[in-house]
Scaffold this active site. Structure first.
Site, PDB file in Angstrom:
ATOM      1  N   HIS A 178      66.223 103.207  56.143  1.00  0.00           N
ATOM      2  CA  HIS A 178      64.834 102.869  56.339  1.00  0.00           C
ATOM      3  C   HIS A 178      64.331 102.101  54.720  1.00  0.00           C
ATOM      4  O   HIS A 178      63.771 101.089  54.320  1.00  0.00           O
ATOM      5  CB  HIS A 178      63.901 103.935  55.681  1.00  0.00           C
ATOM      6  CG  HIS A 178      62.236 103.783  56.154  1.00  0.00           C
ATOM      7  ND1 HIS A 178      61.778 103.195  57.657  1.00  0.00           N
ATOM      8  CD2 HIS A 178      61.569 103.504  55.458  1.00  0.00           C
ATOM      9  CE1 HIS A 178      60.620 103.484  57.498  1.00  0.00           C
ATOM     10  NE2 HIS A 178      59.905 102.580  56.358  1.00  0.00           N
ATOM     11  N   ARG A 268      63.615  84.376  64.539  1.00  0.00           N
ATOM     12  CA  ARG A 268      63.438  85.890  65.930  1.00  0.00           C
ATOM     13  C   ARG A 268      61.943  85.244  66.275  1.00  0.00           C
ATOM     14  O   ARG A 268      61.024  85.508  65.771  1.00  0.00           O
ATOM     15  CB  ARG A 268      63.546  86.814  65.107  1.00  0.00           C
ATOM     16  CG  ARG A 268      64.508  87.774  64.547  1.00  0.00           C
ATOM     17  CD  ARG A 268      64.803  88.641  63.526  1.00  0.00           C
ATOM     18  NE  ARG A 268      66.109  89.540  63.628  1.00  0.00           N
ATOM     19  CZ  ARG A 268      66.379  90.084  62.224  1.00  0.00           C
ATOM     20  NH1 ARG A 268      65.281  89.405  61.373  1.00  0.00           N
ATOM     21  NH2 ARG A 268      67.394  90.283  62.514  1.00  0.00           N
ATOM     22  N   ARG A 304      66.403  80.989  67.865  1.00  0.00           N
ATOM     23  CA  ARG A 304      66.492  82.299  67.823  1.00  0.00           C
ATOM     24  C   ARG A 304      65.852  82.322  69.679  1.00  0.00           C
ATOM     25  O   ARG A 304      64.667  82.486  69.737  1.00  0.00           O
ATOM     26  CB  ARG A 304      66.865  83.291  67.511  1.00  0.00           C
ATOM     27  CG  ARG A 304      68.380  84.204  68.949  1.00  0.00           C
ATOM     28  CD  ARG A 304      68.190  85.565  67.903  1.00  0.00           C
ATOM     29  NE  ARG A 304      67.482  86.901  68.334  1.00  0.00           N
ATOM     30  CZ  ARG A 304      67.443  88.086  67.334  1.00  0.00           C
ATOM     31  NH1 ARG A 304      68.146  88.046  67.576  1.00  0.00           N
ATOM     32  NH2 ARG A 304      66.511  87.981  67.289  1.00  0.00           N
ATOM     33  N   GLU A 393      77.793  88.891  68.969  1.00  0.00           N
ATOM     34  CA  GLU A 393      77.019  90.376  68.990  1.00  0.00           C
ATOM     35  C   GLU A 393      77.648  91.205  69.717  1.00  0.00           C
ATOM     36  O   GLU A 393      76.957  91.990  69.409  1.00  0.00           O
ATOM     37  CB  GLU A 393      75.449  89.737  68.824  1.00  0.00           C
ATOM     38  CG  GLU A 393      74.131  89.683  69.244  1.00  0.00           C
ATOM     39  CD  GLU A 393      73.221  89.730  69.080  1.00  0.00           C
ATOM     40  OE1 GLU A 393      72.171  89.957  68.563  1.00  0.00           O
ATOM     41  OE2 GLU A 393      72.410  89.181  69.755  1.00  0.00           O
ATOM     42  N   ASN A 416      74.241  93.003  62.997  1.00  0.00           N
ATOM     43  CA  ASN A 416      73.695  94.354  63.214  1.00  0.00           C
ATOM     44  C   ASN A 416      74.127  95.085  64.547  1.00  0.00           C
ATOM     45  O   ASN A 416      74.609  96.202  64.987  1.00  0.00           O
ATOM     46  CB  ASN A 416      72.025  94.379  63.488  1.00  0.00           C
ATOM     47  CG  ASN A 416      71.533  93.346  62.278  1.00  0.00           C
ATOM     48  OD1 ASN A 416      71.873  93.653  61.258  1.00  0.00           O
ATOM     49  ND2 ASN A 416      70.626  93.297  61.840  1.00  0.00           N
ATOM     50  N   ASP A 417      73.959  93.952  65.554  1.00  0.00           N
ATOM     51  CA  ASP A 417      74.035  94.567  67.492  1.00  0.00           C
ATOM     52  C   ASP A 417      76.068  94.688  67.355  1.00  0.00           C
ATOM     53  O   ASP A 417      76.554  95.311  68.330  1.00  0.00           O
ATOM     54  CB  ASP A 417      73.777  93.338  68.066  1.00  0.00           C
ATOM     55  CG  ASP A 417      71.983  94.061  68.368  1.00  0.00           C
ATOM     56  OD1 ASP A 417      71.779  95.036  68.265  1.00  0.00           O
ATOM     57  OD2 ASP A 417      71.571  92.706  68.282  1.00  0.00           O
ATOM     58  N   ARG A 427      72.079 101.618  66.588  1.00  0.00           N
ATOM     59  CA  ARG A 427      71.861 100.995  65.051  1.00  0.00           C
ATOM     60  C   ARG A 427      70.751 101.667  64.950  1.00  0.00           C
ATOM     61  O   ARG A 427      70.060 101.478  64.042  1.00  0.00           O
ATOM     62  CB  ARG A 427      71.680  99.299  65.300  1.00  0.00           C
ATOM     63  CG  ARG A 427      70.194  98.926  66.127  1.00  0.00           C
ATOM     64  CD  ARG A 427      70.525  98.024  66.665  1.00  0.00           C
ATOM     65  NE  ARG A 427      69.992  97.028  65.554  1.00  0.00           N
ATOM     66  CZ  ARG A 427      69.564  95.643  66.031  1.00  0.00           C
ATOM     67  NH1 ARG A 427      69.455  94.921  66.114  1.00  0.00           N
ATOM     68  NH2 ARG A 427      68.657  95.378  64.390  1.00  0.00           N
ATOM     69  N   CYS A 464      73.903  86.220  60.080  1.00  0.00           N
ATOM     70  CA  CYS A 464      73.258  86.323  60.336  1.00  0.00           C
ATOM     71  C   CYS A 464      72.366  87.526  59.878  1.00  0.00           C
ATOM     72  O   CYS A 464      71.232  88.546  60.040  1.00  0.00           O
ATOM     73  CB  CYS A 464      71.773  85.670  61.030  1.00  0.00           C
ATOM     74  SG  CYS A 464      72.645  85.963  63.158  1.00  0.00           S
TER      75      CYS A 464
HETATM   76  C1  PEP Z   1      72.542  91.050  64.680  1.00  0.00           C
HETATM   77  O1  PEP Z   1      72.441  92.237  65.420  1.00  0.00           O
HETATM   78  O2  PEP Z   1      72.862  91.327  63.619  1.00  0.00           O
HETATM   79  C2  PEP Z   1      70.740  90.056  64.105  1.00  0.00           C
HETATM   80  C3  PEP Z   1      70.999  89.258  63.108  1.00  0.00           C
HETATM   81  O3  PEP Z   1      69.722  90.405  65.574  1.00  0.00           O
HETATM   82  P1  PEP Z   1      69.099  91.089  65.732  1.00  0.00           P
HETATM   83  O4  PEP Z   1      69.004  92.478  64.196  1.00  0.00           O
HETATM   84  O5  PEP Z   1      67.329  90.528  65.975  1.00  0.00           O
HETATM   85  O6  PEP Z   1      68.881  92.068  67.048  1.00  0.00           O
HETATM   86 MG    MG Z   2      70.894  91.261  67.506  1.00  0.00          MG
END
Ligand code: PEP
Ligand code: MG
Length: 534
Positions: A178, A268, A304, A393, A416-417, A427, A464
């Site tokens: 956070h 997004r 996206r 991802e 991230n994913d 996550r 990204c």
């Molecule tokens: C990701 O998963 O890294 C990503 C950029 O998409 P989001 O964070 O929106 O899932």
């Molecule tokens: Mg993602």
């Protein structure tokens, strides 16, 4: 090991976060008016939380107002009074009554468990009040300061004011915490993993890009930091020292201005679909896409398509109660059940493109196979959208990146994913932050694999996810062959400066050293060792 969690350099005097009050070991007898004092302390806490809500942003205000309601809950006041009636003094009664609520919330599932931190905050404030101790939370020394804490609660981070808090140094909290996300969005440099003890007023230099805290910096160190700050102030396209381009793009969630980015690497679109009972119409979407595309004429814009599900709940698009929403019918998979959602979105985008003359690139989230990539590409092209890509991802997609790249024009790594699915680590779960660290060798191996497949195909591969905004990772990505980095716009200057410090050959050397490391800490050390200190 200290790590940078939000880039930027700042110097200033330390002010430590007020610590949660401890109850004295000896329990005294309750006073005559303890029941009234206890309820008054809860009321004062509620008022203070409301006062903070009045100048916080919308999301934070909602959390703080909900906390104030909890502090004022008549059932809580009744149980505090009961306890005092049984001979428990005021501060102890508040501590015990809130403790009972805390246990109930902690065992009531992940959503309510998150509220435990808010309850702890109420307890700490009311107990500090009753014991006459300094209030826990953000200090108010009357001048700008470097905030030092073991960890920051959401109620504290919500109130960080970049005009007052020059930098943040914490002992705990990873790159996806956070604190990291908020500090980055406010442009406040932050370092975590710092365990030395500091005292109020001590001067420190904080380098959030390099993950360093220098106590009582020398004149030379301050001059070096000023030099670095000057380099960060430069503008222009992303380039290595010898001119190799790496496009620096922004992640946006709506028509946000991105003057200092070379374009948008991730728009997004979920914000259009969240918090409503049915999908926006084609015309509604067209108007919003127009407002996003128009200011980006002449720059890249990657849109996206809807990524509904798991951490982005869109009930009308997703499929009822799934046991594992992150592994369920989400992302592009939503269009298997609701093809009209994807068609409407692509149609609206194509209309906005012809309205504005700005040709967007379009990509799908959560693609697992080359067949899915081919299907998406055919659908997008049938709407007249020419530049089509997919996000990588899911590890399956990374492993078969070459096959996927033969179906689309570009790929973008959603780290991230990709971390979540590579490490089987939710996550959103801060207890798993170490596994979600973008410096994990397995994650970087997958990035390397995708970058190599893109190089062989002669097509662009970008990053990204949050990892794209880590300045120390930027030369690693460039060395691996990543051609664009898309991030929160506030961190672009640091990433630009970091790239400009190395030639492409340096970047390749750094990337090779990082890939040879066995742990995230070793990988960071390998990169830092190659990066000049300054
Ligand atoms: C990701 O998963 O890294 C990503 C950029 O998409 P989001 O964070 O929106 O899932
Ligand atoms: Mg993602």
């Amino acid at each position: 090991m200290t790590i940078g969690i939000s880039p930027g350099v700042a110097t200033g005097p330390v002010a430590r976060l007020g610590l949660p009050p401890q109850l004295p070991a000896e329990t005294p007898e309750p006073g005559q008016d303890d029941a009234d004092r206890a309820t008054a302390a809860l009321e004062d806490t509620a008022l203070e939380l409301e006062r903070r809500a009045s100048y916080a942003n919308d999301d934070a205000a909602e959390v703080l107002t909900a906390s104030a309601m909890m502090a004022r809950d008549p059932a809580l006041a009744a149980s505090v009074r009961d306890l005092v009636g049984q001979g428990v003094p005021a501060a102890w009664a508040v501590d015990r009554a809130i403790g009972t609520y805390r246990e109930m919330l902690a065992s009531a599932g992940p959503y309510l468990a998150e509220r435990v931190t808010d309850l702890d905050d109420i307890r700490d404030r009311a107990v500090a009040h009753l014991l006459g101790l300094p209030m826990p939370g953000l200090p108010t020394p009357g001048h700008p300061y470097v905030l030092v804490a073991v960890e920051l609660a959401p109620a504290d981070t919500a109130l960080l004011d970049p005009a007052v808090v020059l930098a943040v140094v914490t002992e705990r909290g990873g790159p996806t915490s956070h604190t990291a996300i908020l500090a980055k969005s406010l442009g406040i440099p932050a370092v975590s993993g710092f365990t030395e003890s500091l005292v109020d007023g001590q001067v420190v230099l904080v380098d959030g890009a390099k993950g360093r805290v220098v106590v009582d910096p020398s004149a030379a160190e301050l001059a070096a930091a000023r030099g670095r700050a000057a380099r960060v102030a430069t503008t222009g396209p992303g380039r290595t020292a010898d001119g190799h381009p790496v496009a620096l793009l922004a992640n946006i969630g709506g028509p946000d201005p991105v003057p200092d980015a070379e374009g948008v690497g991730l728009f997004r679109t979920e914000f259009l679909f969240l918090d409503r009972s049915q999908a926006p119409t084609v015309e509604e979407q067209r108007a919003v896409y127009r407002s996003v595309l128009e200011p980006l004429a002449g720059r890249r814009i990657i849109v996206r398509t809807l990524d509904a599900g798991a951490d982005k709940p869109v009930p009308y698009a997703t499929f009822g109660q799934e046991a594992n929403p992150a592994l369920g019918v989400r992302g592009l998979r939503t269009s298997w059940r609701h093809p009209e959602l994807l068609h409407d979105q692509l149609a609206a985008l194509a209309l906005a493109a012809s309205d504005t003359g700005v040709e967007p690139w379009v990509m799908a989230p959560m693609v697992a196979t080359a067949a899915e990539a081919a299907d998406f590409a055919a659908t997008a092209r049938s709407h007249g959208l020419a530049r089509v890509g997919v996000m990588i991802e899911i590890p399956a997609a990374a492993l078969r990146a070459a096959a996927i790249l033969s179906e689309v024009d570009f790929v973008s790594l959603g780290t991230n994913d990709l971390s979540q699915y590579t490490f089987a680590a939710d996550r959103e779960e801060s207890a798993l932050a170490d596994l979600l660290d973008p410096w994990q060798p397995a994650l970087l191996d997958l990035v390397a694999l995708v970058a190599e497949a893109a190089r062989a195909a002669g097509k662009p591969a970008g990053v990204c996810g949050e990892a794209a905004g880590d300045p120390l990772l930027a030369p690693v990505f460039a060395g691996l062959g990543i051609s664009s980095l898309s991030m929160a716009r506030t961190v672009i200057p640091e990433v630009r400066a970091s790239l400009a410090e190395h030639t492409l050959d340096d970047c390749r050397e750094i990337a090779a050293a990082v890939l040879a490391a066995d742990t995230p800490a070793d990988a960071r050390r390998a990169a830092s060792a190659c990066v000049e200190v300054g």
